[in-house]
Design an enzyme around this catalytic site. Structure first.
Site, PDB file in Angstrom:
ATOM      1  N   LYS A 136       1.916   5.532   6.221  1.00  0.00           N
ATOM      2  CA  LYS A 136       1.111   6.583   6.856  1.00  0.00           C
ATOM      3  C   LYS A 136       1.734   7.963   6.658  1.00  0.00           C
ATOM      4  CE  LYS A 136      -1.437   7.337  11.127  1.00  0.00           C
ATOM      5  NZ  LYS A 136      -2.760   7.311  10.543  1.00  0.00           N
ATOM      6  N   GLY A 189       9.490   8.057   8.743  1.00  0.00           N
ATOM      7  CA  GLY A 189      10.017   7.354   7.569  1.00  0.00           C
ATOM      8  C   GLY A 189       9.315   7.761   6.287  1.00  0.00           C
ATOM      9  N   CYS A 190       8.008   7.907   6.366  1.00  0.00           N
ATOM     10  CA  CYS A 190       7.230   8.286   5.176  1.00  0.00           C
ATOM     11  C   CYS A 190       7.557   9.712   4.744  1.00  0.00           C
ATOM     12  CB  CYS A 190       5.740   8.107   5.440  1.00  0.00           C
ATOM     13  SG  CYS A 190       5.298   6.373   5.730  1.00  0.00           S
ATOM     14  N   THR A 191       7.829  10.573   5.710  1.00  0.00           N
ATOM     15  CA  THR A 191       8.212  11.948   5.389  1.00  0.00           C
ATOM     16  C   THR A 191       9.575  11.967   4.710  1.00  0.00           C
ATOM     17  OG1 THR A 191       6.883  12.843   7.198  1.00  0.00           O
ATOM     18  CG2 THR A 191       8.679  14.233   6.364  1.00  0.00           C
ATOM     19  N   ALA A 230       9.068  10.698   1.132  1.00  0.00           N
ATOM     20  CA  ALA A 230       8.344  11.673   0.296  1.00  0.00           C
ATOM     21  C   ALA A 230       9.218  12.882  -0.035  1.00  0.00           C
ATOM     22  CB  ALA A 230       7.058  12.110   0.990  1.00  0.00           C
TER      23      ALA A 230
END
Length: 155
Positions: A40, A45-47, A50
């Protein structure tokens, strides 16, 4: 669907990018493509993952590698993610999770005692001919970019 393995032909797909424009895997033939699936946009974590890829994107480009991030987010949310974090690669929205299914990364997950279906955090290196050359499924969000870079430098 089982997780794609190295040596498999990567399923071609077309998904909308952060601007709603269609992007197909096949348009990158002749280059390596890191297709990374993440749960998401704009979550911690995704940030982290990325931003790590953002910071090494120039090095990846020197190694003939383009990055495509895929989640079930809408193009509108993806655009916000790119703008908020200055991301310098393409994000694609797989809202019906058909591409995640095709790569074998959609399935049951557990978080805080709850079970649900979602995207598993797995990345695939697709070679210039369109075959999976490596599957990255053992990394932390904080070192994913380095694991990918180290692999590319040794092949």
């Amino acid at each position: 669907m089982p997780l794609l393995q190295a040596g498999s032909t990567a399923p071609d797909f077309t998904l909308p990018d952060q601007d709603g424009q269609p992007v197909s895997l096949s348009q990158f033939r002749g280059r390596n493509v890191l297709v990374y699936f993440y749960p998401k946009a704009m979550t911690p974590g995704c940030t982290t993952q990325a931003c790590g890829l953002r910071d090494v994107n120039a090095e990846l480009a020197e190694l003939n590698t383009v990055v495509l991030g895929i989640s079930t987010d809408s193009p509108k949310r993806l655009k916000k993610f790119i703008e908020r974090d200055g991301l310098n690669f393409t994000l694609l929205g797989d809202e019906d999770h058909a591409v995640a299914d095709a790569f074998g990364v959609w399935g049951p997950k557990k978080f805080m005692g709850k079970e649900y279906d979602g995207i598993h955090r797995v990345s695939f290196l697709i070679d210039p001919a369109g075959h999976v050359s490596h599957v990255f499924d053992d990394f932390k969000t904080s070192n994913h970019h380095q694991v990918v870079l180290d692999y590319l430098k040794q092949v």
